[in-house]
Design an enzyme around this catalytic site. Structure first.
Site, short mmCIF file in Angstrom:
data_model
loop_
_atom_site.label_atom_id
_atom_site.label_comp_id
_atom_site.label_asym_id
_atom_site.label_seq_id
_atom_site.Cartn_x
_atom_site.Cartn_y
_atom_site.Cartn_z
N ASP A 1 0.84 -1.19 0.00
CA ASP A 1 0.00 0.00 0.00
C ASP A 1 0.88 1.24 0.00
O ASP A 1 1.76 1.39 0.86
CB ASP A 1 -0.90 0.02 1.24
CG ASP A 1 -1.96 -1.05 1.21
OD1 ASP A 1 -3.05 -0.77 0.70
OD2 ASP A 1 -1.69 -2.17 1.70
N GLU B 1 -11.62 -0.17 -1.33
CA GLU B 1 -12.67 -0.86 -2.09
C GLU B 1 -13.66 0.12 -2.69
O GLU B 1 -13.96 1.16 -2.11
CB GLU B 1 -13.40 -1.85 -1.18
CG GLU B 1 -12.49 -2.92 -0.61
CD GLU B 1 -13.11 -3.69 0.55
OE1 GLU B 1 -12.63 -4.80 0.83
OE2 GLU B 1 -14.06 -3.18 1.17
N HIS C 1 -21.28 -10.37 1.94
CA HIS C 1 -22.04 -11.62 1.75
C HIS C 1 -23.16 -11.82 2.76
O HIS C 1 -23.99 -12.71 2.57
CB HIS C 1 -21.09 -12.82 1.81
CG HIS C 1 -20.23 -12.85 3.04
ND1 HIS C 1 -20.71 -13.14 4.28
CD2 HIS C 1 -18.90 -12.61 3.21
CE1 HIS C 1 -19.74 -13.10 5.17
NE2 HIS C 1 -18.62 -12.77 4.55
N GLU D 1 -7.71 -12.26 -3.49
CA GLU D 1 -6.92 -12.41 -2.26
C GLU D 1 -7.80 -13.09 -1.22
O GLU D 1 -9.03 -13.10 -1.34
CB GLU D 1 -6.44 -11.05 -1.75
CG GLU D 1 -7.57 -10.10 -1.39
CD GLU D 1 -7.07 -8.70 -1.07
OE1 GLU D 1 -7.52 -8.14 -0.05
OE2 GLU D 1 -6.27 -8.16 -1.84
N ASN D 2 -7.20 -13.69 -0.22
CA ASN D 2 -7.98 -14.30 0.85
C ASN D 2 -8.39 -13.24 1.86
O ASN D 2 -7.70 -12.23 2.06
CB ASN D 2 -7.19 -15.41 1.54
CG ASN D 2 -5.79 -14.98 1.94
OD1 ASN D 2 -5.05 -14.43 1.14
ND2 ASN D 2 -5.42 -15.23 3.19
N SER D 3 -9.53 -13.45 2.49
CA SER D 3 -10.06 -12.44 3.40
C SER D 3 -9.49 -12.56 4.81
O SER D 3 -9.46 -11.57 5.55
CB SER D 3 -11.58 -12.53 3.46
OG SER D 3 -11.98 -13.83 3.84
#
Length: 707
Positions: free
Chosen positions: A311, A444, A557, A640-642
């Site tokens: 980042d 996001e 979700h 990417e994994n959360s």
């Protein structure tokens, strides 16, 4: 007298079915004008039970009675005199039109029920072929554009026998990661369910989709067709690692709780990146612990990791004054990465760090932006109670000169252009493989609808963030254009951050979200999201011409299995049960040649810390809807994994998502970024598992290994 009576009956029937000439265009069907004979009429009428047979449970009681009444009326003997029919051709044409309209009325109700209650993304002019194809895909079959249908495990061969049994069990032959989302090929998102139905859908230790909510009874939903067949040899299925039991003389697959290892040798190469710690560069723009970082990166390089993601914080680089950029720490980092012959994914992070789940450092927005915010707090997103959120700038200021003479998009563009000039040599060398453009909170593309600092806790629906002065001005303008200036307001019955959908008048089943005002507001709210992404990405394309640009989407979700999809709506994704909320976003990304970076919420299969049944969540369904929306638009997908993952079971799940089994188009992720570099990952056993994961992502053969 007979003609007048018949005409009266036809008029009454047409009124009861609510059909008109306009319905012809709406259903996309032409009314046959020819005077068909009796045999042709009977052949045409045979098609109607096939349509109704999809599942008459979605028809209202009155609709069913009307259909039966029409059947009785149609079967009545003709008047005396066999030639009477040929003597009244105009009357017979009207009868033919009436029959066609009655069929269209029934079909329309079926399609409406599937869209609203089953959450099937059927096109507006869908026909029976679309319905059958959708149901076949939900059963786990592959349906090609030409209609060729076969079980996905055969990967191209048609079934040669035992079709009924194969159809009943084919979904079970896929990996468990796909049980909850048959949408991987069809773009069909699961329907909403009550909490009771959702809980009943867990059987024998594996999640399977319950029957659609338009079935007449919910009492037997645990016997899902995806898992139960009337026969067939399941014991020898190589993809099922479980045992076979029986319920009411039917075979039931007892799936193992862990995903089975799959051989990924020869599969497409998916590059693997690893996300660096959030504070790898400190607030003084200095690289923290370069020696320790070099040691860790050398180990990762030996494991064939392709590169790292970092980042680039706005609050670090442009901290003290407008257009005074300090890239020193990042230059040192990039030099280390280049020396190790690794690649870089760089995130333009225009948001603050700290206060959210997973944030272990605090990096606010630039000091000079905070000063402006103290005198003009409307530059920040604001909720209904007037609470400001300094996590990122409101995109109400995208075109407002409130940032020391610059607009929001000008500030973003100047920052990106400075980065491009500063690191030109790294672009020319191909070291920087992708730029992820931050478009909102946590980078996001969404509204900051669920801030922990304001009391939000999972699985709250969140709140709309449109009450700053600039967003309200945009809403006022939209309402005036619509002709209803009194609509220039946010919903008054949308609850609070931690409300449940059924507790609100706006998001409950049949609530205001689907009324005239609700649709107007949600369209404006979601369009603001798309427009913001469009403006920033158009400038990013200019700044980074020739380099892969991506936007990150959030995986909201929870409450996905409700009609309103409330949590997605407050985030700006207008994805209610009868609307695709991601199509407009994909179209915007397609215009700019941008990829998406989407998080895989692997907790749905391998982590049980959250009660998904309570929140009617469906990470699987959401993931497949978003992935298919992107792939259908030919948009590359990075992921990417959360949550941190160190075990083989979790890696298996991520691999199944990266390279879907049985996909006839061979679609896969363009890249995968692992979250995140930390001391736990560097432990020996965890490195062994991670190395195997990287090899399988690369499509290499992996020898058997023990945990």
């Amino acid at each position: 007298m007979g003609v007048e009576s018949d005409n009266g009956v036809m008029a009454a029937e047409m009124q009861r079915f609510g059909t008109s000439e306009e319905d012809d265009d709406e259903m996309g069907m032409d009314v046959k004008e020819e005077d068909d004979d009796d045999d042709d009429d009977e052949e045409k009428n045979m098609a109607t039970p096939a349509v109704v047979g999809v599942d008459v449970g979605i028809l209202s009681t009155s609709g069913s009675n009307r259909y039966m009444h029409h059947q009785q009326y149609r079967d009545q003997p003709t008047p005396q005199g066999g030639g009477a029919r040929r003597c009244r051709p105009q009357e017979e044409k009207e009868r033919t039109k009436l029959r066609e309209r009655q069929r269209r009325a029934i079909t329309a109700k079926i399609l409406a029920g599937l869209r609203r209650h089953g959450n099937y993304n059927l096109r507006v002019r869908a026909d029976i072929n679309d319905v059958i194809a959708a149901l076949a895909r939900e059963a786990g079959w592959v349906v090609l554009p030409d209609g060729t249908t076969f079980p996905s495990r055969t990967q191209g061969s048609r079934p040669t026998g035992g079709a009924s049994n194969t159809a009943m069990t084919s979904a079970s032959s896929q990996m468990p990661a796909q049980h909850t989302s048959p949408t991987s090929l069809g773009g069909i998102s699961p329907g909403y369910k009550s909490a009771v139905d959702y809980s009943a859908s867990h059987m024998k230790g594996v999640f399977v989709s319950t029957s659609s909510p338009y079935d007449s009874s919910s009492g037997a939903r645990s016997q899902s067709p995806a898992m139960i067949g009337d026969g067939g040899d399941l014991q020898n299925d190589p993809l099922l690692g479980g045992s076979i039991g029986s319920v009411d003389n039917r075979q039931v697959v007892d799936m193992p709780t862990k995903l089975q290892d799959r051989d990924f040798a020869g599969t497409p190469y998916v590059p693997v990146y690893i996300m660096l710690p959030l504070g790898v560069v400190n607030m003084k723009s200095e690289l923290v612990d370069p020696d320790g970082l070099v040691k860790q990166l050398k180990i990762l390089k030996s494991l064939k990791v392709d590169g790292v993601m970092v980042d680039c914080w706005w609050g670090v680089v442009e901290a003290h004054a407008p257009q005074e950029y300090n890239w020193n720490g990042y230059r040192r980092l990039f030099q280390i990465v280049r020396e190790l012959k690794m690649k870089l994914q760089v995130v333009m992070s225009f948001h603050e760090c700290g206060g959210n789940v997973g944030d272990d450092v605090c990096i606010p927005l630039p000091h000079w932006v905070a000063e402006i915010g103290r005198s003009n707090p409307d530059i920040f997103f604001t909720d209904r109670a007037g609470r400001r959120n300094p996590e990122c700038l409101s995109w109400g200021v995208d075109k407002e000169r409130v940032l020391r003479g610059r607009t929001g998009v000008e500030v973003y563009f100047d920052y990106m252009r400075s980065f491009r000039v500063e690191f030109d040599e790294f672009f020319e060398d191909g070291l920087i493989s992708m730029i992820v453009v931050g478009l909102g909170p946590r980078g996001e593309l969404r509204y900051p609808c669920n801030p922990v600092k304001h009391g939000w806790r999972y699985p709250g629906i969140g709140e709309f963030q449109c009450y700053d002065r600039y967003m309200l001005k945009s809403l006022q303008k939209a309402a005036e254009i619509r002709g209803h200036s009194f609509w220039a307001r946010g919903p008054e019955n949308a609850g609070s951050y931690n409300s449940r959908p059924h507790e609100t008048g706006f998001f409950c089943d049949g609530g205001d979200y689907d009324g005239y005002y609700g649709r107007f507001f949600l369209k404006w709210y979601s369009q603001g999201l798309v427009d913001h992404g469009d403006r920033v990405l158009s400038l990013a394309k200019l700044a980074f011409e020739g380099t892969f640009v991506a936007a990150k989407l959030s995986g909201i979700h929870w409450w996905y299995k409700t009609a309103s999809h409330a949590a997605e709506l407050t985030a700006g994704y207008y994805n209610s049960c009868n609307r695709d909320g991601y199509a407009a976003i994909m179209a915007m990304l397609k215009r700019h040649g941008a990829a998406i970076c989407f998080t895989c919420s692997h907790m749905s299969m391998v982590d049980h810390h959250m009660d998904f049944s309570e929140s009617l969540a469906d990470p699987e369904g959401l993931t497949w809807q978003v992935l298919n929306a992107a792939w259908d638009a030919s948009i590359p997908v990075a992921s990417e994994n959360s949550f941190p993952c160190h075990d083989r079971e979790g890696y298996n799940y991520l691999l199944e998502k990266a390279k879907p089994i049985g996909d006839p188009d061979g679609r896969h992720f363009s890249a995968f970024t692992y979250l995140r570099l930390n001391p736990l990952l560097m432990e020996r056993q965890n490195l062994v598992e991670f190395e195997q994961f990287v090899k399988r992502m690369h499509g290499e053969a992996v020898l058997e290994y023990q945990t």
